[in-house]
Design an enzyme around this catalytic site. Structure first.
Site, PDB file in Angstrom:
ATOM      1  N   TRP A  78       1.195  19.484  16.398  1.00  0.00           N
ATOM      2  CA  TRP A  78       2.051  20.489  15.759  1.00  0.00           C
ATOM      3  C   TRP A  78       2.280  20.153  14.289  1.00  0.00           C
ATOM      4  O   TRP A  78       2.334  21.044  13.444  1.00  0.00           O
ATOM      5  CB  TRP A  78       3.384  20.583  16.505  1.00  0.00           C
ATOM      6  CG  TRP A  78       3.330  21.528  17.671  1.00  0.00           C
ATOM      7  CD1 TRP A  78       2.242  21.807  18.453  1.00  0.00           C
ATOM      8  CD2 TRP A  78       4.400  22.322  18.176  1.00  0.00           C
ATOM      9  NE1 TRP A  78       2.570  22.714  19.420  1.00  0.00           N
ATOM     10  CE2 TRP A  78       3.893  23.048  19.275  1.00  0.00           C
ATOM     11  CE3 TRP A  78       5.731  22.475  17.830  1.00  0.00           C
ATOM     12  CZ2 TRP A  78       4.670  23.928  20.025  1.00  0.00           C
ATOM     13  CZ3 TRP A  78       6.520  23.346  18.575  1.00  0.00           C
ATOM     14  CH2 TRP A  78       5.998  24.069  19.655  1.00  0.00           C
ATOM     15  N   LYS A 179       9.971  23.985  23.539  1.00  0.00           N
ATOM     16  CA  LYS A 179       9.338  24.192  24.840  1.00  0.00           C
ATOM     17  C   LYS A 179      10.371  24.140  25.960  1.00  0.00           C
ATOM     18  O   LYS A 179      11.228  23.267  25.987  1.00  0.00           O
ATOM     19  CB  LYS A 179       8.271  23.127  25.087  1.00  0.00           C
ATOM     20  CG  LYS A 179       7.643  23.203  26.476  1.00  0.00           C
ATOM     21  CD  LYS A 179       6.291  22.550  26.551  1.00  0.00           C
ATOM     22  CE  LYS A 179       6.313  21.065  26.328  1.00  0.00           C
ATOM     23  NZ  LYS A 179       4.955  20.477  26.377  1.00  0.00           N
TER      24      LYS A 179
END
EC number: 2.1.1.166
Length: 237
Positions: A78, A179
């Site tokens: 990421w 998440k």
């Protein structure tokens, strides 16, 4: 080798030795995952890079010059995507990656090996960024026990702590992305976030495996604690 339903050649791993069935199935999934192969070709450290890429392609979250915080960043997929999107390598934007684990250097990314739950973490983060963050993002997952209800509560608890950290470092109008896993346990979390953000929704990028309950909570338009304080005051009257 055999072909799957899409016509691609599928790799199978022979059982033998001391390999557990769970390890065999995981290895087969990795070998047959097109995102894993693509990540190797594109130089990304994990297939998770495509999850962030797909979310950003749809919602245009990452822009040149932004300040980004990547919680639980290792191995760095990421952070790689964010650095490219905000122009961190040439100094236009800033990305700070935080993790308890060590992480290899990513061009343009400042890495801090620390616990974001440490009381001093928000202030240290602001010093590294030179101010507040435009986006706080997290692809972290809590350690699992195998007990579904316990695991769901652990996951939601981790996201709640990440959200609390985000509320201390985000600029007004900022974004929180984290998440989660589909369950009824995150309903209260959604309610809490709606007090502090203009928009809160769940998103599931194509790179998330179809058989997984994984999805992402996207909260945009951070209003700070003012909205929460005003609501609490109204309820107290």
């Amino acid at each position: 080798m055999a072909k799957d339903t899409t016509g691609r050649m599928r790799v199978t791993v022979k059982s033998g030795g001391r390999m557990k069935l769970s390890s065999k199935l995981w290895l087969e999934r990795q070998l047959n995952d097109p995102y894993v192969a693509q990540a190797k070709r594109d130089g990304y450290r994990s297939r998770a890079a495509y999850k962030l890429t797909e979310i950003d392609d749809k919602f245009r979250l990452l822009k040149s010059g932004m300040a980004v915080v990547d919680l639980g960043a290792a191995p760095g997929g990421w952070s790689q995507v964010a650095a490219k999107k905000v122009g961190a390598a040439d100094g236009r934007g800033k990305v700070v990656a935080i993790d308890l684990l060590e992480m290899g250097e990513v061009p343009g990314v400042t890495f801090a090996q620390l616990d974001f739950l440490d009381p001093s973490a928000p202030e240290r983060l602001r010093e590294m960024l030179g101010g507040g963050a435009d986006i706080v993002m997290s692809d972290m997952a809590a350690n699992t026990t195998g007990h579904r209800k316990t695991d769901q509560l652990r996951i939601v608890g981790l996201v709640e702590t990440a959200a609390m950290f985000a509320s201390e470092v985000l600029k007004p109008g900022g974004t929180f992305l984290a998440k989660v896993f589909q369950s009824g346990a995150d309903a209260s979390l959604m309610t809490e976030l709606k007090r502090d953000y203009a928009s809160v929704k769940h998103v599931k990028p194509a790179a998330s495996r179809k058989d997984s309950s994984e999805r992402y909570l996207l909260a945009t338009g951070f209003r700070g604690g003012a909205a929460r304080d005003a609501e609490a005051a109204a309820e107290a009257e």
